[in-house]
Scaffold this motif. Structure first.
Motif, PDB file in Angstrom:
ATOM      1  N   HIS A  71      37.515   9.742  22.853  1.00 27.47           N
ATOM      2  CA  HIS A  71      38.460   8.650  23.100  1.00 27.47           C
ATOM      3  C   HIS A  71      39.356   8.923  24.314  1.00 27.47           C
ATOM      4  O   HIS A  71      40.441   8.351  24.416  1.00 27.47           O
ATOM      5  N   LEU A  72      38.895   9.759  25.237  1.00 27.57           N
ATOM      6  CA  LEU A  72      39.728  10.117  26.379  1.00 27.57           C
ATOM      7  C   LEU A  72      40.103   8.890  27.212  1.00 27.57           C
ATOM      8  O   LEU A  72      41.260   8.726  27.620  1.00 27.57           O
ATOM      9  N   GLU A  73      39.141   8.017  27.456  1.00 28.63           N
ATOM     10  CA  GLU A  73      39.420   6.820  28.263  1.00 28.63           C
ATOM     11  C   GLU A  73      40.358   5.869  27.535  1.00 28.63           C
ATOM     12  O   GLU A  73      41.295   5.317  28.130  1.00 28.63           O
ATOM     13  N   ALA A  74      40.109   5.683  26.233  1.00 31.29           N
ATOM     14  CA  ALA A  74      40.990   4.798  25.450  1.00 31.29           C
ATOM     15  C   ALA A  74      42.405   5.350  25.402  1.00 31.29           C
ATOM     16  O   ALA A  74      43.384   4.598  25.488  1.00 31.29           O
ATOM     17  N   THR A  75      42.534   6.673  25.277  1.00 31.36           N
ATOM     18  CA  THR A  75      43.863   7.291  25.260  1.00 31.36           C
ATOM     19  C   THR A  75      44.570   7.087  26.595  1.00 31.36           C
ATOM     20  O   THR A  75      45.763   6.766  26.630  1.00 31.36           O
ATOM     21  N   ALA A  76      43.826   7.268  27.698  1.00 35.06           N
ATOM     22  CA  ALA A  76      44.418   7.073  29.021  1.00 35.06           C
ATOM     23  C   ALA A  76      44.935   5.649  29.184  1.00 35.06           C
ATOM     24  O   ALA A  76      46.032   5.424  29.719  1.00 35.06           O
ATOM     25  N   THR A  77      44.154   4.670  28.713  1.00 39.68           N
ATOM     26  CA  THR A  77      44.580   3.265  28.802  1.00 39.68           C
ATOM     27  C   THR A  77      45.809   3.023  27.939  1.00 39.68           C
ATOM     28  O   THR A  77      46.770   2.373  28.363  1.00 39.68           O
ATOM     29  N   LEU A  78      45.800   3.556  26.723  1.00 41.52           N
ATOM     30  CA  LEU A  78      46.904   3.355  25.787  1.00 41.52           C
ATOM     31  C   LEU A  78      48.214   3.916  26.334  1.00 41.52           C
ATOM     32  O   LEU A  78      49.258   3.242  26.300  1.00 41.52           O
ATOM     33  N   ILE A  79      48.176   5.139  26.875  1.00 45.58           N
ATOM     34  CA  ILE A  79      49.425   5.747  27.342  1.00 45.58           C
ATOM     35  C   ILE A  79      49.875   5.155  28.676  1.00 45.58           C
ATOM     36  O   ILE A  79      51.065   5.165  28.983  1.00 45.58           O
ATOM     37  N   SER A  80      48.942   4.621  29.462  1.00 44.90           N
ATOM     38  CA  SER A  80      49.335   3.916  30.689  1.00 44.90           C
ATOM     39  C   SER A  80      50.113   2.659  30.336  1.00 44.90           C
ATOM     40  O   SER A  80      51.135   2.338  30.964  1.00 44.90           O
ATOM     41  N   GLU A  81      49.627   1.927  29.334  1.00 51.80           N
ATOM     42  CA  GLU A  81      50.327   0.722  28.891  1.00 51.80           C
ATOM     43  C   GLU A  81      51.686   1.063  28.282  1.00 51.80           C
ATOM     44  O   GLU A  81      52.673   0.354  28.502  1.00 51.80           O
ATOM     45  N   ALA A  82      51.748   2.156  27.522  1.00 53.14           N
ATOM     46  CA  ALA A  82      53.021   2.579  26.922  1.00 53.14           C
ATOM     47  C   ALA A  82      54.031   2.926  28.009  1.00 53.14           C
ATOM     48  O   ALA A  82      55.220   2.607  27.894  1.00 53.14           O
ATOM     49  N   GLU A  83      53.571   3.589  29.066  1.00 53.63           N
ATOM     50  CA  GLU A  83      54.464   3.951  30.163  1.00 53.63           C
ATOM     51  C   GLU A  83      55.043   2.707  30.829  1.00 53.63           C
ATOM     52  O   GLU A  83      56.241   2.647  31.125  1.00 53.63           O
ATOM     53  N   ARG A  84      54.199   1.696  31.037  1.00 47.66           N
ATOM     54  CA  ARG A  84      54.690   0.465  31.666  1.00 47.66           C
ATOM     55  C   ARG A  84      55.706  -0.236  30.767  1.00 47.66           C
ATOM     56  O   ARG A  84      56.704  -0.778  31.250  1.00 47.66           O
ATOM     57  N   ARG A  85      55.455  -0.242  29.453  1.00 49.30           N
ATOM     58  CA  ARG A  85      56.435  -0.842  28.529  1.00 49.30           C
ATOM     59  C   ARG A  85      57.775  -0.137  28.627  1.00 49.30           C
ATOM     60  O   ARG A  85      58.829  -0.772  28.664  1.00 49.30           O
ATOM     61  N   SER A  86      57.737   1.185  28.668  1.00 51.13           N
ATOM     62  CA  SER A  86      58.983   1.955  28.732  1.00 51.13           C
ATOM     63  C   SER A  86      59.729   1.675  30.028  1.00 51.13           C
ATOM     64  O   SER A  86      60.961   1.536  30.030  1.00 51.13           O
ATOM     65  N   MET A  87      59.012   1.605  31.134  1.00 54.15           N
ATOM     66  CA  MET A  87      59.648   1.358  32.427  1.00 54.15           C
ATOM     67  C   MET A  87      60.364   0.015  32.431  1.00 54.15           C
ATOM     68  O   MET A  87      61.499  -0.098  32.894  1.00 54.15           O
ATOM     69  N   VAL A  88      59.696  -1.016  31.912  1.00 54.02           N
ATOM     70  CA  VAL A  88      60.307  -2.351  31.876  1.00 54.02           C
ATOM     71  C   VAL A  88      61.500  -2.358  30.933  1.00 54.02           C
ATOM     72  O   VAL A  88      62.550  -2.943  31.234  1.00 54.02           O
ATOM     73  N   ALA A  89      61.366  -1.696  29.780  1.00 55.20           N
ATOM     74  CA  ALA A  89      62.472  -1.645  28.812  1.00 55.20           C
ATOM     75  C   ALA A  89      63.678  -0.935  29.406  1.00 55.20           C
ATOM     76  O   ALA A  89      64.824  -1.380  29.234  1.00 55.20           O
ATOM     77  N   GLU A  90      63.455   0.175  30.105  1.00 52.23           N
ATOM     78  CA  GLU A  90      64.564   0.914  30.728  1.00 52.23           C
ATOM     79  C   GLU A  90      65.232   0.083  31.814  1.00 52.23           C
ATOM     80  O   GLU A  90      66.459   0.041  31.923  1.00 52.23           O
ATOM     81  N   ARG A  91      64.417  -0.610  32.628  1.00 55.14           N
ATOM     82  CA  ARG A  91      64.978  -1.441  33.697  1.00 55.14           C
ATOM     83  C   ARG A  91      65.788  -2.602  33.127  1.00 55.14           C
ATOM     84  O   ARG A  91      66.901  -2.889  33.587  1.00 55.14           O
ATOM     85  N   ASP A  92      65.237  -3.279  32.107  1.00 51.77           N
ATOM     86  CA  ASP A  92      65.954  -4.401  31.501  1.00 51.77           C
ATOM     87  C   ASP A  92      67.282  -3.950  30.897  1.00 51.77           C
ATOM     88  O   ASP A  92      68.295  -4.645  30.994  1.00 51.77           O
ATOM     89  N   THR A  93      67.272  -2.778  30.262  1.00 47.65           N
ATOM     90  CA  THR A  93      68.495  -2.263  29.647  1.00 47.65           C
ATOM     91  C   THR A  93      69.555  -1.955  30.698  1.00 47.65           C
ATOM     92  O   THR A  93      70.738  -2.286  30.530  1.00 47.65           O
ATOM     93  N   ASN A  94      69.144  -1.338  31.796  1.00 45.09           N
ATOM     94  CA  ASN A  94      70.096  -1.067  32.873  1.00 45.09           C
ATOM     95  C   ASN A  94      70.681  -2.357  33.431  1.00 45.09           C
ATOM     96  O   ASN A  94      71.881  -2.429  33.731  1.00 45.09           O
ATOM     97  N   ASP A  95      69.838  -3.394  33.579  1.00 42.18           N
ATOM     98  CA  ASP A  95      70.330  -4.694  34.062  1.00 42.18           C
ATOM     99  C   ASP A  95      71.382  -5.264  33.118  1.00 42.18           C
ATOM    100  O   ASP A  95      72.399  -5.813  33.560  1.00 42.18           O
ATOM    101  N   ARG A  96      71.148  -5.134  31.814  1.00 41.06           N
ATOM    102  CA  ARG A  96      72.109  -5.666  30.841  1.00 41.06           C
ATOM    103  C   ARG A  96      73.419  -4.881  30.863  1.00 41.06           C
ATOM    104  O   ARG A  96      74.497  -5.457  30.752  1.00 41.06           O
ATOM    105  N   TYR A  97      73.310  -3.566  31.004  1.00 44.95           N
ATOM    106  CA  TYR A  97      74.535  -2.763  31.094  1.00 44.95           C
ATOM    107  C   TYR A  97      75.329  -3.123  32.354  1.00 44.95           C
ATOM    108  O   TYR A  97      76.563  -3.197  32.331  1.00 44.95           O
ATOM    109  N   LEU A  98      74.633  -3.346  33.455  1.00 47.02           N
ATOM    110  CA  LEU A  98      75.317  -3.716  34.693  1.00 47.02           C
ATOM    111  C   LEU A  98      76.005  -5.072  34.550  1.00 47.02           C
ATOM    112  O   LEU A  98      77.129  -5.266  35.028  1.00 47.02           O
ATOM    113  N   ALA A  99      75.311  -6.017  33.906  1.00 46.03           N
ATOM    114  CA  ALA A  99      75.917  -7.338  33.691  1.00 46.03           C
ATOM    115  C   ALA A  99      77.156  -7.225  32.805  1.00 46.03           C
ATOM    116  O   ALA A  99      78.166  -7.891  33.036  1.00 46.03           O
TER     117      ALA A  99
END
Length: 734
Positions: A589-617
């Motif tokens: 499942h190496l390829e499936a794992t790579a896809t899964l954690i790539s998607e998780a990383e993108r979710r985290s990046m967007v969540a962190e960015r959105d949170t910073n925007d809300r704190y700034l507002a």
């Protein structure tokens, strides 16, 4: 009139379990007249084929699964087998456990996917059915986070997404007891109300949206982050024992130290350097997470699903429970810790000449933060750093050599400022500033890059599968957009050449020291492809490296844990390397794992960015009417974006706020031009704006334009209507 397909009927029954009679189905699909006879014939046919079970004129049985059912993912077991559950179980008996039997061409599934499966009942197993995929038929009900506004008929759900203008109607029976103004999570229903608005149903009450902790809580729910560990995962973590030397290499004599941010929540890397011949030997020791997280364990399954830790100003959503991430796997000062270490040798010019990996036991001599290390090397050590000055100087001498090698390699030279949001103990924003970028930061970064490359090349040499960190070269359309930005800013980016980081560096260096440096840096960053994980090596464009893998942060990245397991397998470490090396399931499942954690990383990046925007507002919410300086950082048909100097926050100048004249948008030139005043708004312009709106719940900032490049903005006067004079008496219609 056509009748629905079998798949459509099954989907309806799954979505509407209380409306499964022939009359309900006919009404749902608008089947009338002669077509009702055809529908009855189709339902009987589906019953004969085992798709449906007729029970009291209704085509379902709450305690029995038909041979073809709609299922959802339930998770994996210790052996890595995937289990499913009914999409909507209404029986009074326990929910059946269903084993998925994958076929060669089956796609990967998401947690909310709805799967049409053919079932076979089994006995004598730990599951009641086995399932084979017929087709994926869509995802489950979508959920949204919003603020509940009560009304006499129930209420409305107001979105928290920036720029969203959609609302949802919540019926009186679907409020879930939510109070007016509460933050809620709602399930989006099908169909619309008389007012044309979609329906929603409250499923979770999240509390006061103005509360300090609500900012990151919104992002956690909005992006589906897993913020609670199952009991079995916590139990496994808390059962872990401190490491013993055993078969490990004893590295406790090395004066390894950790250097991290002052607010670091975990310490997963330690470093040491010493002269060797004309060059240097550099040690990088990393927490041995694989010793505690075995393949297929509850800990492992949870870590894989999370993919990485997510960091917010007020909290961290960790990949591993605190018993590991904050204790046994954190390289704290003065305690023994299990590690996987690499000793790398470099010549005087920073070229790596060799490497040796160890599975060892280390003892951190000291834990420092970046600022005190830099101060010590610059001549002002404190009581903590003074005893370790020789170690610190040796680290910096080795870094000087690696810097020369980096300059020859010429990776992308993007050095963007990192924003730091400071919170009070109550969770309120007290200040927003930019972190200093010190040589101490660059030293650790360069050592980690060297260790990551060494790990990738070691596994390649030993022909062991791994997950690479891949960064492909930018797409041509993104480069064209960067060329337009560079041209509009007075710079140039040649076309027709092979794209290399050095070419982009020339643009960055040309802008360096000018007012447009940040704009060019941000535009270059936007042109880059998204880095991702893959078992196939496609190189790393940004770092100008042929082979690159993540090895240095297994506490917070699952990719690094896979690389650690690969190193354990490749070296045959320990009495039983199969226990914590790469498992057969990992390899399959190496390829499936790579896809899964790539998607998780993108979710985290967007969540962190959105949170910073809300704190700034939230930070700026009490400064409505205040004036700020900034620079135009983006232009769209609906308005222009300004990056504010003081906080780095992005605010919108809506085109509707620019006056009565029409503004023409030029996509290629990235400009808005007024048809009356000929005012041009373009990338990089210095502006002064007035804050008009700040919405902490969405993170949105709206500003009004006051000055462009030091000149006062003068909106066009609103057009006046001229009265037409009649030349004669108005003719009467006949």
């Amino acid at each position: 009139m056509s009748i629905p397909t079998k798949e459509a009927i099954l989907q309806w029954i799954a979505d509407n379990p209380a409306q499964t009679s022939k009359r309900d189905i006919a009404k749902a699909f608008g089947v009338k007249g002669q077509a009702r006879i055809d529908l009855k014939r189709l339902l009987r046919e589906m019953q004969d084929e085992g798709y449906l079970t007729k029970r009291k004129r209704s085509y379902d049985d709450p305690n029995r699964l038909p041979p073809v059912s709609i299922l959802k993912l339930a998770g994996t077991d210790a052996d890595g087998d995937l289990f499913l559950r009914p999409a909507d179980w209404r029986g009074d008996e326990p929910e059946p456990r269903i084993l998925y039997i994958p076929q060669e061409d089956d796609p990967a599934f998401g947690p909310e996917d709805r799967l049409l499966m053919r079932l076979t009942e089994v006995t004598g197993e730990d599951h009641s059915h086995q399932a084979r995929l017929i087709r994926r038929i869509g995802t489950g009900p979508r959920r949204a986070i919003g603020v509940f506004r009560a009304s006499a008929e129930g209420g409305r759900l107001m979105p928290v997404d920036k720029g969203a203008d959609r609302e949802w109607i919540i019926g009186a029976g679907d409020t879930g007891g939510a109070r007016d103004g509460e933050l809620v999570e709602a399930e989006i229903g099908k169909g619309r109300t008389r007012m044309g608005l979609p329906r929603a149903k409250v499923v979770t009450r999240l509390g006061d949206p103005g509360a300090a902790k609500a900012v990151s809580l919104i992002a956690i729910h909005q992006h589906g982050l897993r913020d609670h560990f199952p009991e079995e995962v916590i139990a496994e973590a808390e059962a872990a024992a401190p490491p013993e030397l055993g078969d490990r290499t004893d590295l406790r004599h090395l004066p390894l130290i950790t250097i991290d941010p002052s607010d670091a929540r975990d310490r997963d890397d330690a470093v040491f350097a010493e002269p060797e011949g004309d060059g240097h030997a550099i040690w990088v020791a990393i927490a041995d997470v694989a010793a505690y997280v075995s393949p297929g364990s509850a800990l492992d399954r949870e870590a894989r699903e999370r993919g990485n830790s997510t960091y917010f100003p007020d909290r961290v959503v960790p990949m591993l429970p605190d018993a590991l991430s904050g204790d046994l796997c954190s390289l704290h000062e003065g305690v023994d810790r299990a590690c996987i270490a690499v000793r790398m040798t470099f010549d005087a010019e920073g070229n790596r000449t060799g490497q040796t990996f160890y599975r060892g036991l280390m003892h951190s001599a000291a834990s420092f933060h970046y600022q005190e290390v830099q101060a010590a090397v610059d001549g002002t050590p404190n009581d903590r750093t003074a005893p370790h000055l020789d170690v610190l100087r040796a680290l910096y001498a080795a870094y000087d050599a690696l810097k020369r090698a980096r300059a020859r390699r010429a990776p992308l030279d993007l050095d963007l400022p990192e924003r730091r949001i400071e919170l009070s103990e109550e969770g309120q924003v007290t200040s927003v500033a930019f972190r200093d970028r010190l040589n101490a930061h660059r030293l650790i970064e360069e050592f980690m890059i060297a260790a990551n490359v060494a790990a990738a090349e070691e596994l390649e040499k030993r022909r062991t599968p791994l997950i690479y960190r891949v960064h492909e070269e930018p797409a041509e359309d993104k480069l064209d957009a960067l060329r337009e930005t560079a041209k509009a800013s007075g710079f140039s980016l040649p076309k027709g050449q092979v794209t290399r980081p050095a070419m982009l560096n020339r643009l960055l260096h040309a802008a360096e020291g000018t007012d447009l440096a940040e704009l060019i840096s941000m535009s270059t960053l936007r042109a880059m492809a998204q880095a991702y994980y893959s078992p196939v090596n496609l190189g790393h464009f940004g770092l100008a490296l042929r082979s690159y893998a993540h090895f240095t942060s297994p506490i917070r990245r699952y990719s690094d844990l896979i690389v650690h397991r690969a190193l354990i397998t490749a070296h045959g470490w320990g009495p039983n390397p199969d226990a914590d090396g790469l498992s057969e399931w990992d390899l399959e499942h190496l390829e499936a794992t790579a896809t899964l954690i790539s998607e998780a990383e993108r979710r985290s990046m967007v969540a962190e960015r959105d949170t910073n925007d809300r704190y700034l507002a939230a930070f700026l919410a009490d400064q409505i009417g205040a004036q700020f300086t900034g620079r135009i950082s983006g232009v769209q048909s609906f308005g222009a974006f300004v990056r504010l100097d003081e906080t780095g926050a992005d605010a919108l100048i809506p085109v509707r706020s620019l006056g009565a004249e029409y503004f023409r948008y030029d996509r290629d030139e990235q400009t808005l031009t007024g048809t009356e005043t000929r005012t041009e708004i373009s990338l990089g312009q210095r502006v002064t704006v007035r804050l008009a709106e700040a919405a902490p719940v969405t993170g949105g900032l709206i500003v009004e334009l006051l000055e462009i490049e030091g000149e006062r903005r003068r909106p066009a006067a609103p057009p006046t209507r001229k009265r037409k004079l009649r030349k004669g008496p108005k003719k009467r219609r006949r």
